[in-house]
Enzyme design. Structure first.
Site: not given
Ligand code: G3P
Ligand code: MG
Length: 246
Positions: A16-17, A43, A45, A58, A118, A120, A236
């Protein structure tokens, strides 16, 4: 309607990130670290800068993860790339920058990483970011899955391409999510892990959707979700998750 193959996510843990437990989120260091830890999917953003560049970050504002204040959308990429995007996490990362999407796509290829991008949304600019992201990923061999909390963005993706794999993001249940996920031909549904239970997981699986849960850093919850049929978790990459789940 295009029939998609199932996503192959092994280990079933998406950074995640990036490896945001070990390195500043959404930076090159975080993606490289994820690969080093044995992860094959990350992943991240993306959003638009003032000059229309697509950057990997993000928050819509800069204060949490850089050394300045302000909106991402008010800065050009030339300005953003000079910022320190790592010291907030640890001084050793002071040289980390806000990457642009092309830099991260090059890294994915070099590291053989797959990615969930993802998007935004910025109101009124949904078509612009979608077109840019689709143009950038068009010639990439890396496995890319797109998602967004914005249904405008999701619809804009499908207007341009019926071939790209997309996942519906759900942070709180909203009416019509089943119909929308079918209409958009979503391959997966990405949900806040707090929403998930035995019944709704079974329902989504019966719809032929893969179920991805975010953000899971607790081993007990990760194991419970997998036992209920969740296909992969966004994490994470806490030490416990790496040693007991990956
Ligand atoms: O895409 C899954 C997850 O990243 C969604 O929440 O706020 O961390 O982007 P957020
Ligand atoms: Mg995200």
């Amino acid at each position: 309607m295009v029939h998609f193959n199932m996503l192959s996510i092994h280990p079933p843990v998406i950074g995640h990130r990036g490896a945001s437990y070990y390195a500043p989120e959404n930076t090159i260091a975080a993606f490289v670290k994820a690969k080093q830890l044995g992860i094959n999917w990350v992943e991240f953003d993306v959003m638009l800068t003032a000059c229309g560049e697509v950057v990997v970050i993000h928050d819509h504002t800069l204060e949490r993860t850089t050394n300045v204040k302000g909106n991402v959308s008010d800065f050009t990429y030339e300005e953003l790339k000079k910022l320190d995007a790592g010291s907030w996490f640890h001084p050793q990362f002071h040289q980390e920058k806000i990457p642009c999407l092309q830099d991260v796509l090059a890294l994915l290829k070099q590291q053989r990483l797959s990615a969930n991008i993802e998007i935004k949304a910025q109101i009124g600019k949904e078509d612009i970011i979608v077109k840019k992201v689709l143009d950038f990923i068009a010639n990439e061999n890396s496995h890319i899955l797109l998602s967004s909390f914005s249904l405008e963005v999701m619809r804009a993706i499908r207007k341009v391409s019926d071939k790209i794999q997309i996942g519906l993001l759900i942070d709180t249940w909203f009416p019509g999510w089943e119909k929308i996920s079918d209409e958009l031909n979503c391959v997966s549904i990405h949900l806040n892990q707090k929403l998930l239970d035995k019944e709704n997981i079974a329902r989504m699986k019966a719809m032929g959707k893969q179920v991805l849960a975010y953000t899971v850093n607790d081993v007990k919850r990760a194991k419970e979700l997998f036992s209920l049929g969740v296909d992969a978790i966004f994490s994470d990459l806490s030490e416990d998750i790496l040693t007991q789940v990956v």
